[in-house]
Design an enzyme around this catalytic site. Structure first.
Site, PDB file in Angstrom:
ATOM      1  N   VAL A  76      26.622  -1.062  -8.847  1.00 51.29           N
ATOM      2  CA  VAL A  76      27.672  -1.024  -9.859  1.00 51.29           C
ATOM      3  C   VAL A  76      27.162  -1.155 -11.229  1.00 51.29           C
ATOM      4  O   VAL A  76      28.173  -0.442 -11.913  1.00 51.29           O
ATOM      5  CB  VAL A  76      28.273  -2.711  -9.619  1.00 51.29           C
ATOM      6  CG1 VAL A  76      29.299  -2.592  -8.254  1.00 51.29           C
ATOM      7  CG2 VAL A  76      27.417  -3.804  -9.801  1.00 51.29           C
ATOM      8  N   CYS A  77      26.258  -1.671 -11.748  1.00 48.94           N
ATOM      9  CA  CYS A  77      25.818  -1.441 -13.137  1.00 48.94           C
ATOM     10  C   CYS A  77      25.320  -0.058 -13.350  1.00 48.94           C
ATOM     11  O   CYS A  77      25.539   0.255 -14.466  1.00 48.94           O
ATOM     12  CB  CYS A  77      24.784  -2.624 -13.280  1.00 48.94           C
ATOM     13  SG  CYS A  77      24.877  -4.148 -13.106  1.00 48.94           S
TER      14      CYS A  77
END
Length: 101
Positions: A76-77
């Site tokens: 996600v990051c």
């Protein structure tokens, strides 16, 4: 810390973000920000930094089209903002940060 030091040595603009420090991730960015003069930190509410208008504005303000990106959670990051940034015309390079144990 080496990532931040290299950015300073090569005069690379740095945009630090963190997500929900009060309820989720805590203040892990403080050490990095203290070693990168003027970096500051963008507090966001989404795991995907590209969803945050302040983050995108900071990237646009840098005037750079080649971006180095690193994050705590690759899926996600790193992956989400990478896909969106590529879509928006940026060239992305992922930096792997290995924590010391």
């Amino acid at each position: 810390m080496a990532f931040g030091k290299a950015a300073r040595v090569f005069d690379v603009p740095v945009v630090l973000t963190t997500v929900e420090t009060k309820s989720f991730s805590g203040e892990y960015v403080a050490a990095a920000a203290s070693r990168i003069p003027g970096a500051g930190t963008i507090e966001r509410s989404s795991m995907n930094s590209w969803d945050d208008k302040n983050f995108v504005a900071a990237i646009e303000k840098s005037g750079r089209k080649k971006i180095l990106i690193a994050g705590l959670w690759t899926e996600v990051c790193v992956a989400f903002p990478t896909v969106q940034a590529i879509h928006d015309g940026y060239e992305i390079y992922v930096v792997e940060i290995v924590a010391e144990t």
